[in-house]
Scaffold this motif. Structure first.
Motif, PDB file in Angstrom:
ATOM      1  N   ASP A  62       0.851  -1.187   0.000  1.00 16.32           N
ATOM      2  CA  ASP A  62       0.000   0.000   0.000  1.00 16.32           C
ATOM      3  C   ASP A  62       0.897   1.252   0.000  1.00 16.32           C
ATOM      4  O   ASP A  62       1.518   1.570   1.022  1.00 16.32           O
ATOM      5  N   PRO A  63       0.986   1.969  -1.135  1.00 11.00           N
ATOM      6  CA  PRO A  63       1.912   3.108  -1.233  1.00 11.00           C
ATOM      7  C   PRO A  63       1.675   4.170  -0.152  1.00 11.00           C
ATOM      8  O   PRO A  63       2.634   4.727   0.388  1.00 11.00           O
ATOM      9  N   ALA A  64       0.411   4.452   0.176  1.00 10.02           N
ATOM     10  CA  ALA A  64       0.132   5.485   1.188  1.00 10.02           C
ATOM     11  C   ALA A  64       0.647   5.034   2.554  1.00 10.02           C
ATOM     12  O   ALA A  64       1.223   5.828   3.314  1.00 10.02           O
ATOM     13  N   ALA A  65       0.455   3.771   2.877  1.00 12.41           N
ATOM     14  CA  ALA A  65       0.938   3.241   4.163  1.00 12.41           C
ATOM     15  C   ALA A  65       2.458   3.281   4.216  1.00 12.41           C
ATOM     16  O   ALA A  65       3.051   3.538   5.277  1.00 12.41           O
ATOM     17  N   THR A 155       1.189  -2.282 -10.468  1.00  4.65           N
ATOM     18  CA  THR A 155       1.048  -1.120 -11.343  1.00  4.65           C
ATOM     19  C   THR A 155       1.783   0.093 -10.760  1.00  4.65           C
ATOM     20  O   THR A 155       1.603   0.428  -9.598  1.00  4.65           O
ATOM     21  N   GLY A 156       2.620   0.705 -11.594  1.00  2.36           N
ATOM     22  CA  GLY A 156       3.354   1.894 -11.146  1.00  2.36           C
ATOM     23  C   GLY A 156       4.684   1.574 -10.488  1.00  2.36           C
ATOM     24  O   GLY A 156       5.436   2.485 -10.131  1.00  2.36           O
ATOM     25  N   SER A 157       4.992   0.285 -10.308  1.00  2.00           N
ATOM     26  CA  SER A 157       6.285  -0.073  -9.708  1.00  2.00           C
ATOM     27  C   SER A 157       7.367  -0.050 -10.775  1.00  2.00           C
ATOM     28  O   SER A 157       7.109  -0.316 -11.956  1.00  2.00           O
ATOM     29  N   ALA A 158       8.591   0.248 -10.357  1.00  2.00           N
ATOM     30  CA  ALA A 158       9.704   0.302 -11.306  1.00  2.00           C
ATOM     31  C   ALA A 158       9.880  -1.034 -12.051  1.00  2.00           C
ATOM     32  O   ALA A 158      10.050  -1.034 -13.274  1.00  2.00           O
ATOM     33  N   PRO A 159       9.835  -2.191 -11.353  1.00  2.00           N
ATOM     34  CA  PRO A 159      10.035  -3.435 -12.108  1.00  2.00           C
ATOM     35  C   PRO A 159       8.923  -3.709 -13.121  1.00  2.00           C
ATOM     36  O   PRO A 159       9.198  -4.248 -14.205  1.00  2.00           O
ATOM     37  N   ALA A 160       7.673  -3.366 -12.794  1.00  2.00           N
ATOM     38  CA  ALA A 160       6.591  -3.590 -13.776  1.00  2.00           C
ATOM     39  C   ALA A 160       6.794  -2.682 -14.982  1.00  2.00           C
ATOM     40  O   ALA A 160       6.674  -3.125 -16.138  1.00  2.00           O
ATOM     41  N   ASN A 161       7.119  -1.428 -14.738  1.00  2.00           N
ATOM     42  CA  ASN A 161       7.323  -0.488 -15.847  1.00  2.00           C
ATOM     43  C   ASN A 161       8.508  -0.916 -16.713  1.00  2.00           C
ATOM     44  O   ASN A 161       8.400  -1.009 -17.938  1.00  2.00           O
ATOM     45  N   ASP A 162       9.640  -1.175 -16.072  1.00  2.00           N
ATOM     46  CA  ASP A 162      10.875  -1.395 -16.834  1.00  2.00           C
ATOM     47  C   ASP A 162      10.925  -2.784 -17.477  1.00  2.00           C
ATOM     48  O   ASP A 162      11.506  -2.955 -18.550  1.00  2.00           O
ATOM     49  N   ARG A 163      10.347  -3.783 -16.816  1.00  2.00           N
ATOM     50  CA  ARG A 163      10.333  -5.120 -17.427  1.00  2.00           C
ATOM     51  C   ARG A 163       9.433  -5.145 -18.650  1.00  2.00           C
ATOM     52  O   ARG A 163       9.694  -5.889 -19.597  1.00  2.00           O
ATOM     53  N   ALA A 164       8.376  -4.347 -18.654  1.00  4.86           N
ATOM     54  CA  ALA A 164       7.525  -4.244 -19.843  1.00  4.86           C
ATOM     55  C   ALA A 164       8.308  -3.576 -20.972  1.00  4.86           C
ATOM     56  O   ALA A 164       8.340  -4.078 -22.103  1.00  4.86           O
ATOM     57  N   THR A 165       8.965  -2.473 -20.668  1.00  7.19           N
ATOM     58  CA  THR A 165       9.717  -1.736 -21.695  1.00  7.19           C
ATOM     59  C   THR A 165      10.804  -2.610 -22.317  1.00  7.19           C
ATOM     60  O   THR A 165      10.912  -2.698 -23.545  1.00  7.19           O
ATOM     61  N   GLY A 166      11.608  -3.258 -21.479  1.00  5.60           N
ATOM     62  CA  GLY A 166      12.718  -4.062 -21.983  1.00  5.60           C
ATOM     63  C   GLY A 166      12.240  -5.211 -22.857  1.00  5.60           C
ATOM     64  O   GLY A 166      12.806  -5.477 -23.925  1.00  5.60           O
ATOM     65  N   PHE A 167      11.182  -5.871 -22.419  1.00  2.34           N
ATOM     66  CA  PHE A 167      10.653  -7.019 -23.172  1.00  2.34           C
ATOM     67  C   PHE A 167      10.071  -6.556 -24.512  1.00  2.34           C
ATOM     68  O   PHE A 167      10.372  -7.128 -25.567  1.00  2.34           O
ATOM     69  N   ASP A 180      -3.016  -9.742 -24.574  1.00  4.01           N
ATOM     70  CA  ASP A 180      -3.594  -9.163 -23.347  1.00  4.01           C
ATOM     71  C   ASP A 180      -2.501  -8.978 -22.298  1.00  4.01           C
ATOM     72  O   ASP A 180      -1.472  -9.665 -22.343  1.00  4.01           O
ATOM     73  N   SER A 181      -2.754  -8.064 -21.356  1.00  6.18           N
ATOM     74  CA  SER A 181      -1.769  -7.752 -20.319  1.00  6.18           C
ATOM     75  C   SER A 181      -2.517  -7.180 -19.114  1.00  6.18           C
ATOM     76  O   SER A 181      -3.242  -6.196 -19.254  1.00  6.18           O
ATOM     77  N   GLN A 182      -2.382  -7.827 -17.955  1.00  2.42           N
ATOM     78  CA  GLN A 182      -3.095  -7.377 -16.745  1.00  2.42           C
ATOM     79  C   GLN A 182      -2.168  -7.517 -15.546  1.00  2.42           C
ATOM     80  O   GLN A 182      -1.303  -8.389 -15.535  1.00  2.42           O
ATOM     81  N   THR A 183      -2.425  -6.714 -14.515  1.00  2.00           N
ATOM     82  CA  THR A 183      -1.584  -6.855 -13.326  1.00  2.00           C
ATOM     83  C   THR A 183      -2.037  -8.020 -12.440  1.00  2.00           C
ATOM     84  O   THR A 183      -3.235  -8.215 -12.217  1.00  2.00           O
TER      85      THR A 183
END
Ligand code: AHR
Length: 308
Positions: A62-65, A155-167, A180-183
């Protein structure tokens, strides 16, 4: 839940006294096997034997926590703060508050989008390269039209963002189509639930390849594929990232086809950075720990000697 904070001696977080260095560590949560190994590595490195009084918080993804936990470390006046940031965005204010309070921040594992003036150092992995290596394997393996589904990390985490880009960069111009692509939030349950929905929507026959942003989601997908009467690793091939024990076992068993490593053993380096920063030594802004990659044969060979 707002997560759970504990100090290393089980008492209320205090300043540690004496020569002990009090460190607040804001962990993401306990979403995966990788995370358990990372938490253990951190707790071992930031032990009393090594001169630390660790105040540990796990924010349950939980990012807020997590930001609230960092704020409470600032209010407690810890000597240094270590963060494994759940998501990249939203850190500017609290990092500025730490800086104003004169408390150095070290990032471990994931990165943030905030200016790097706001933290002292980061130790972690090259997530984009991990995604690229997974994508290169896929590009070499699939030379005919291929339907791929993706199980994304948080969603919004560095590994999710960057692993998508690299692949995505690595499979450009290949006959692999992302249908299709879902978290699945980096969890086994999440991977299973999302894979069940993909199987229901497209049918097992229409899916050739699963790209899972971590092993836990791949392990969940295996359960869903088997429940649908298909054979993981054969009818539907799987590539994932982490190389934790259960993932490597599935690779050795032929249920996963390829795994790119993400090394969770970052504790020693993080502790070294904290000590150096507090001593006023200049440190590297970025330390990247190297990752390997495994096919079935390499997994069988490596498994007996892996520590996580
Ligand atoms: O940030 C690293 C990622 O976080 C790992 O790949 C995943 O398993 C974990 O939850």
């Amino acid at each position: 839940s707002s997560g759970d904070t504990e100090s290393s001696d089980g008492a209320a977080p205090a300043d540690g006294g004496g020569d002990m260095i009090t460190v607040g560590f804001a962990q993401t949560g306990s979403e995966s096997g990788w995370r358990s190994a990372n938490t253990e590595s951190m707790k071992t490195a930031f032990s009393e034997d090594n001169g630390f009084d660790l105040v540990f918080n796990a924010a349950d993804n939980d990012p807020a926590a997590q930001i609230q936990a960092v704020r409470s470390f600032i209010n407690q006046g810890v000597d240094a703060i270590v963060i494994a940031p759940i998501v990249e965005d939203g850190w500017d204010d609290v990092l500025q508050e730490a800086s104003d309070a004169g408390i150095p921040v070290i990032l471990e594992d994931r990165t943030v989008s905030a200016s790097d003036d706001l933290y002292a150092s980061w130790v972690g992995l090259d997530f984009q390269l991990e995604g690229q290596k997974a994508g290169e394997w896929a590009a070499e393996t699939f030379t005919e039209p291929t339907n791929m589904v993706v199980l994304e990390g948080t969603t919004g985490s560095a590994p999710a963002n960057d692993r998508a880009t690299g692949f995505d960069m690595a499979i450009e111009g290949t006959p692999i189509e992302k249908i299709d692509s879902q978290t699945g939030d980096f969890t086994r349950d999440g991977g299973k639930t999302v894979m069940e929905s993909f199987l229901q929507k497209y049918g097992a026959d229409e899916i050739d390849l699963v790209y899972a942003h971590n092993d836990d989601m791949a392990l969940g997908a295996i359960e869903a594929i088997e429940a649908a009467g298909a054979v993981p690793g054969e009818d539907i091939m799987i590539v994932s990232i982490d190389a934790v024990h259960d993932g490597m076992q599935a690779l050795a068993d032929g249920k996963i086809n390829y795994i790119v490593e993400c090394n969770p053993l970052l504790g020693d380096k993080a502790a070294e950075l904290v000590k150096a920063v507090l001593a006023g030594d200049s440190v590297e802004k970025r330390t990247i720990v190297e990752d390997q990659a495994f096919d079935q044969e390499a997994a069988i060979e490596a498994l007996p000697n892996r520590s996580y």
